[in-house]
Design a protein around this motif. Structure first.
Motif, mmCIF file in Angstrom:
data_model
loop_
_atom_site.group_PDB
_atom_site.id
_atom_site.type_symbol
_atom_site.label_atom_id
_atom_site.label_comp_id
_atom_site.label_asym_id
_atom_site.label_seq_id
_atom_site.Cartn_x
_atom_site.Cartn_y
_atom_site.Cartn_z
ATOM 1 N N ALA A 76 8.031 3.417 -3.397
ATOM 2 C CA ALA A 76 6.946 4.399 -3.462
ATOM 3 C C ALA A 76 5.635 3.750 -3.888
ATOM 4 N N VAL A 77 5.700 2.871 -4.881
ATOM 5 C CA VAL A 77 4.480 2.199 -5.360
ATOM 6 C C VAL A 77 3.868 1.338 -4.257
ATOM 7 N N HIS A 78 4.670 0.543 -3.591
ATOM 8 C CA HIS A 78 4.132 -0.335 -2.545
ATOM 9 C C HIS A 78 3.659 0.455 -1.324
ATOM 10 N N LEU A 81 0.191 1.637 -2.314
ATOM 11 C CA LEU A 81 -0.754 0.526 -2.328
ATOM 12 C C LEU A 81 -1.093 0.067 -0.914
ATOM 13 N N ALA A 82 -0.112 0.145 -0.014
ATOM 14 C CA ALA A 82 -0.329 -0.326 1.351
ATOM 15 C C ALA A 82 -1.360 0.507 2.099
ATOM 16 N N THR A 83 -1.544 1.759 1.701
ATOM 17 C CA THR A 83 -2.514 2.616 2.388
ATOM 18 C C THR A 83 -3.950 2.245 2.046
ATOM 19 N N GLU A 87 -8.156 6.972 -3.969
ATOM 20 C CA GLU A 87 -8.054 8.313 -4.561
ATOM 21 C C GLU A 87 -6.600 8.680 -4.796
ATOM 22 N N ALA A 88 -5.756 8.445 -3.799
ATOM 23 C CA ALA A 88 -4.331 8.765 -3.935
ATOM 24 C C ALA A 88 -3.684 7.861 -4.970
ATOM 25 N N LEU A 187 4.653 -0.748 8.447
ATOM 26 C CA LEU A 187 6.056 -0.495 8.150
ATOM 27 C C LEU A 187 6.843 -1.790 7.985
ATOM 28 N N GLY A 188 6.551 -2.782 8.801
ATOM 29 C CA GLY A 188 7.273 -4.051 8.705
ATOM 30 C C GLY A 188 7.058 -4.729 7.372
ATOM 31 N N ALA A 189 5.816 -4.755 6.900
ATOM 32 C CA ALA A 189 5.517 -5.391 5.621
ATOM 33 C C ALA A 189 6.157 -4.628 4.471
ATOM 34 N N LEU A 190 6.147 -3.288 4.561
ATOM 35 C CA LEU A 190 6.751 -2.485 3.505
ATOM 36 C C LEU A 190 8.258 -2.708 3.458
ATOM 37 N N ARG A 191 8.887 -2.787 4.616
ATOM 38 C CA ARG A 191 10.331 -3.024 4.637
ATOM 39 C C ARG A 191 10.660 -4.421 4.123
#
Length: 322
Positions: A76-78, A81-83, A87-88, A187-191
């Motif tokens: 959830a944290v990453h 951060l990836a977005t 603000e979020a 998505l690839g980096a998050l995975r």
């Protein structure tokens, strides 16, 4: 692998706390700050790196701790951060850093983690996500739809039974659920991040399963001597030791590249499955009793192997084709 004095202290603190606490998540957050590790300091976090996340995951894997670390403090944290949405992040990350449980709804019933299961319009999300880590108790519910991350205030969810009872999973249903767009996500980096931390968890579980097996081989006697003294078992133990050590090396190398993250997912999954399978065999009949922990490690091995994609799903990247 070389660790700093601070990293060694983190490992020692986590291990000691896990040894004494039956419900460790509140203390892990309050005393050690594991929920805040990946959160940057500007969002009230500790600003730690991947190595610290992996150290905690390795220790959690050793005891099969059912805590929301992987789904909340990592995924959830990453995802937030990836977005790049400040603000979020300012609104949600401080809550996650304090220990609020976050969850990311991602995959469908088929267990594919390369394509999100849900779809979104401008302000709503539809679909059903499966295998959501701690999704039934999440205070912050995030949804991947298309290539973007959304925040959903509420949606029907139910904890789903799993072979691995030490991993809390849920199914979340979205029927035109009101959603707030946070931003696009690679998505690839998050995975890759998820796989790297999961690999460390798998390495920790493999190491502990191996330790328990070695201890048992020294205690059980056959023909007047410990079974661990027989040459055939010595060879099997040596092979398992190599698997455990190479799994650990692969896990800590995973953050270096996407391909190494895939290598870690494949190797650590197969190593844990092999070590726990041998654990069952070498313990004999006691290993299949409900009271002995062997079956828990075996179930974790097979459940974790399919989390974020099965080893087969990652082989293409290992071979350099994706």
């Amino acid at each position: 692998m070389t660790f700093t004095a601070e990293q060694d202290a983190l490992r020692d603190s986590v291990r000691k706390l896990l040894d004494r606490e039956a419900d460790p998540w509140p203390e892990l957050c309050e005393q050690i700050g594991v929920a805040a590790l990946a959160v940057p300091e500007r969002f009230n976090g500790l600003g730690a790196g991947m190595a610290e996340l992996q150290i905690v995951a390795e220790e959690l894997g050793r005891v099969l701790a059912d805590v929301p670390f992987l789904g909340s403090a990592v995924l959830a944290v990453h995802a937030l951060l990836a977005t790049g949405n400040d603000e979020a992040c300012e609104r949600l990350l401080p809550r996650l850093a304090e220990g609020a449980v976050g969850a990311v709804a991602w995959t469908g019933a088929d267990g594919r983690w390369d394509v999100p299961a849900c779809v979104a319009s401008e302000s709503t999300v539809d679909g059903e996500a499966h295998y959501v880590l701690h999704g039934d108790e999440a205070e912050i519910l995030l949804v991947l739809a298309g290539g973007s991350l959304y925040e959903v205030s509420d949606a029907p969810r139910v904890r789903t039974p799993a072979m691995d009872e030490t991993r809390r999973l849920a199914r979340v249903h979205f029927d035109s659920a009101p959603a707030r767009l946070i931003g696009s996500v690679d998505l690839g980096a998050l995975r890759d991040v998820a796989c790297a931390v999961l690999a460390a968890e798998q390495a920790g579980a493999a190491a502990r399963a191996f330790e328990l097996t070695v201890e048992y081989s020294r205690q059980r006697h056959q023909f007047g001597r410990p079974i661990g003294g027989f040459q055939a078992l010595k060879h099997r133990m040596a092979d398992l030791y190599v698997l455990v050590e190479t799994a650990r090396s692969a896990a800590y190398a995973a953050p270096e590249s996407s391909r190494l993250a895939a290598v870690a997912k494949v190797h650590c999954s197969e190593a844990l499955a092999t070590v726990t399978g041998e654990m069952i065999q070498l313990h004999g009949g006691i290993a299949i009793t409900w009271e002995h922990p062997a079956h828990r490690y075996f179930k974790r091995a097979h459940g974790a192997a399919h989390l974020f994609g099965s080893p087969g799903d990652h082989l293409g990247r290992v071979r350099g084709s994706g």
